[in-house]
Design an enzyme around this catalytic site. Structure first.
Site, PDB file in Angstrom:
ATOM      1  N   SER A 103      26.636  18.164  62.699  1.00 47.53           N
ATOM      2  CA  SER A 103      25.719  17.025  62.723  1.00 47.53           C
ATOM      3  C   SER A 103      25.076  17.192  64.304  1.00 47.53           C
ATOM      4  O   SER A 103      25.784  17.259  65.189  1.00 47.53           O
ATOM      5  CB  SER A 103      26.091  15.682  62.736  1.00 47.53           C
ATOM      6  OG  SER A 103      25.211  14.544  63.044  1.00 47.53           O
ATOM      7  N   LYS A 161      22.969  18.979  59.645  1.00 40.57           N
ATOM      8  CA  LYS A 161      22.321  17.681  59.521  1.00 40.57           C
ATOM      9  C   LYS A 161      21.675  17.288  60.763  1.00 40.57           C
ATOM     10  O   LYS A 161      22.410  17.625  61.908  1.00 40.57           O
ATOM     11  CB  LYS A 161      23.457  16.888  59.197  1.00 40.57           C
ATOM     12  CG  LYS A 161      22.702  15.278  58.942  1.00 40.57           C
ATOM     13  CD  LYS A 161      23.925  14.238  58.694  1.00 40.57           C
ATOM     14  CE  LYS A 161      24.403  13.667  59.923  1.00 40.57           C
ATOM     15  NZ  LYS A 161      25.211  12.539  59.386  1.00 40.57           N
ATOM     16  N   LYS A 198      19.724  14.724  63.251  1.00 43.77           N
ATOM     17  CA  LYS A 198      19.197  13.216  63.306  1.00 43.77           C
ATOM     18  C   LYS A 198      17.715  12.912  63.455  1.00 43.77           C
ATOM     19  O   LYS A 198      17.025  13.849  64.300  1.00 43.77           O
ATOM     20  CB  LYS A 198      19.968  12.532  64.509  1.00 43.77           C
ATOM     21  CG  LYS A 198      21.318  12.455  64.418  1.00 43.77           C
ATOM     22  CD  LYS A 198      21.916  11.559  63.345  1.00 43.77           C
ATOM     23  CE  LYS A 198      23.467  11.482  63.703  1.00 43.77           C
ATOM     24  NZ  LYS A 198      23.909  10.398  62.589  1.00 43.77           N
ATOM     25  N   ASP A 215      19.208  12.759  58.970  1.00 45.01           N
ATOM     26  CA  ASP A 215      20.022  11.248  58.935  1.00 45.01           C
ATOM     27  C   ASP A 215      18.973  10.389  59.730  1.00 45.01           C
ATOM     28  O   ASP A 215      18.668  10.613  61.087  1.00 45.01           O
ATOM     29  CB  ASP A 215      21.354  11.398  59.255  1.00 45.01           C
ATOM     30  CG  ASP A 215      21.929  10.100  59.681  1.00 45.01           C
ATOM     31  OD1 ASP A 215      21.357   9.010  58.903  1.00 45.01           O
ATOM     32  OD2 ASP A 215      23.285  10.150  60.029  1.00 45.01           O
ATOM     33  N   GLU A 253      19.378  10.748  54.568  1.00 38.37           N
ATOM     34  CA  GLU A 253      20.329   9.743  54.872  1.00 38.37           C
ATOM     35  C   GLU A 253      19.863   8.436  55.585  1.00 38.37           C
ATOM     36  O   GLU A 253      19.400   8.379  56.484  1.00 38.37           O
ATOM     37  CB  GLU A 253      21.376  10.216  55.587  1.00 38.37           C
ATOM     38  CG  GLU A 253      22.565   9.511  55.716  1.00 38.37           C
ATOM     39  CD  GLU A 253      23.782  10.278  56.360  1.00 38.37           C
ATOM     40  OE1 GLU A 253      24.932   9.605  56.679  1.00 38.37           O
ATOM     41  OE2 GLU A 253      23.720  11.237  56.734  1.00 38.37           O
ATOM     42  N   ASP A 262      24.817   5.267  53.364  1.00 38.49           N
ATOM     43  CA  ASP A 262      25.695   5.376  54.234  1.00 38.49           C
ATOM     44  C   ASP A 262      25.921   4.018  54.785  1.00 38.49           C
ATOM     45  O   ASP A 262      27.033   3.301  53.973  1.00 38.49           O
ATOM     46  CB  ASP A 262      25.429   6.219  55.624  1.00 38.49           C
ATOM     47  CG  ASP A 262      26.403   6.217  56.459  1.00 38.49           C
ATOM     48  OD1 ASP A 262      27.410   5.544  56.578  1.00 38.49           O
ATOM     49  OD2 ASP A 262      26.339   6.814  57.709  1.00 38.49           O
ATOM     50  N   LYS A 314      32.417   6.932  54.400  1.00 42.94           N
ATOM     51  CA  LYS A 314      33.451   6.773  55.404  1.00 42.94           C
ATOM     52  C   LYS A 314      34.437   6.078  55.348  1.00 42.94           C
ATOM     53  O   LYS A 314      34.182   4.697  55.049  1.00 42.94           O
ATOM     54  CB  LYS A 314      32.556   6.595  56.709  1.00 42.94           C
ATOM     55  CG  LYS A 314      31.523   7.746  56.943  1.00 42.94           C
ATOM     56  CD  LYS A 314      30.575   7.037  58.111  1.00 42.94           C
ATOM     57  CE  LYS A 314      29.592   8.218  58.530  1.00 42.94           C
ATOM     58  NZ  LYS A 314      28.402   7.532  59.515  1.00 42.94           N
ATOM     59  N   GLY A 317      31.290  11.613  59.300  1.00 45.78           N
ATOM     60  CA  GLY A 317      32.165  11.708  60.627  1.00 45.78           C
ATOM     61  C   GLY A 317      31.871  10.675  61.464  1.00 45.78           C
ATOM     62  O   GLY A 317      30.515  10.172  61.488  1.00 45.78           O
TER      63      GLY A 317
END
Length: 356
Positions: A123, A149, A151, A176, A201, A226, A250, A278
């Site tokens: 990420s 991934k 952000k 995300d 996400e 999420d 998660k 994570g």
């Protein structure tokens, strides 16, 4: 614990991580768990301070001096404590570790693992520019990561993702948003549909399920939830509404491994892919995540990454390394399969309390 490099998302920038290590002692054995709450209430309303309070003053009195037969028994004992899933999950992880050591079984055996290795990705937080982002992604690819991934947030979304896709046309890529858009501003994300992403996400509010179904109708790309999925009931509702086509699991967010497995089982029975998220875990939580992600429904790469992605020095003697095929090997020793580096723990510890 200082991070190897700063990690920036839509709700803040971290240069170090604060967390709770939980130890449970019984019958001469010690189980370890990690509460993934952070110092600040960004991702979750829970913080290390609130989790400390809940564990010490409410969770501990329900189990100290009591028989706890398994994780589900623990969940029944703490059911009257509303919310505080990160706190509950940290204690439950320690119970799993203790039970595995008592019974001579690894966590992956207890959970029903089907893999010895888990495919992982990395990420990447927000960078200063798209050019620096592309360079950062290239660095991780050179280390052997096969999925990235990135952000995103308003104003730092389509251009960033487009730059990465142009530089790496065949890359397994996902984005995300960490709930930084509303239904109107999320329309700006529609060009992402042309970038062949694995998923988008959590674009909308962290407590929303209903409005995500409107958004998923607009996108060919799967929406992944999420923050919105905190119980199996939320997962059921999201799937029934068509609010997402993928779920990030998660264990901390859903109150423990037992609850994470239940959500996995629901999604697996309905053909919905899941993957393991994570939370910048130490080796304790990383070992737990690897065992969870080895279940059959976890068919997308996990946000677990190697130990050296996050910490130069960890609190476990074990270091989790990236294999050449962008996987990490799942521990197979009893319990979590880790041992604590007590010198490192002493170095990083801020405070400690013993409850009897």
């Amino acid at each position: 614990m200082p991070l190897v490099s700063p990690f920036e998302t839509s709700f803040g920038r971290s240069i170090e991580r604060e967390c709770l290590l939980i130890t449970i002692q019984s019958e001469g054995l010690t189980g370890y768990g990690e509460c993934v709450a952070d110092r600040d209430p960004g991702y979750s309303y829970e913080t290390t301070v609130t989790a400390w309070h809940i564990i010490k003053d409410f969770i501990s009195p329900t189990i100290l001096g009591e028989d706890v037969t398994d994780a589900l028994d623990f969940q029944r004992k703490v059911d009257s404590i509303r919310g505080h899933h990160l706190a509950k999950a940290g204690v439950e992880m320690a119970i799993w570790d203790w039970l595995g050591k008592r019974d001579g079984q690894s966590l992956k055996q207890m959970l029903g693992s089907v893999r010895d290795k888990v495919e992982v990705g990395v990420s990447v937080g927000l960078q200063a520019s798209p050019e620096i982002l592309v360079k950062t992604v290239d660095d991780y690819l050179s280390q052997g990561y096969g999925r990235i991934k990135i952000k995103i947030k308003p104003g730092r979304d389509v251009d960033d993702a487009t730059a990465v896709r142009k530089a790496f046309p065949n890359l397994k890529l996902q984005v995300d948003a960490n709930s930084s858009y509303n239904l109107e501003t999320a329309n700006s994300l529609l060009p992402l549909d042309d970038l062949n992403l694995l998923l988008i996400e959590q674009p909308l509010y962290e407590d929303d399920i209903w409005e995500h179904h409107y958004l998923q109708e607009k996108f060919r790309t799967p929406i992944c939830l999420d923050e919105s999925i905190i119980t199996i009931r939320h997962a059921q509702n999201a799937l029934d509404m068509g609010s997402c086509r993928i779920i990030n699991i998660k264990a901390g967010r859903v109150a423990g491994l037992s609850q994470a497995v239940a959500i996995h089982n629901l999604c697996h029975s309905r053909g919905i892919p899941v993957w393991c998220g994570g939370m910048l875990e130490t080796g304790v939580g990383r070992a737990s995540n690897l065992a969870l992600a080895s279940l059959p429904g976890f068919i997308l790469p996990a946000d677990i990454s190697a130990s050296d992605r996050y910490y130069k020095q960890d609190i476990t003697n074990e270091r989790f390394n990236l294999n050449t095929d962008s996987t990490i090997t799942v521990p197979d020793a009893p319990g979590l399969g880790i041992s604590i580096d007590h010198e490192a723990l002493k170095l990083f510890s801020l405070t400690e309390v013993a409850l009897k």
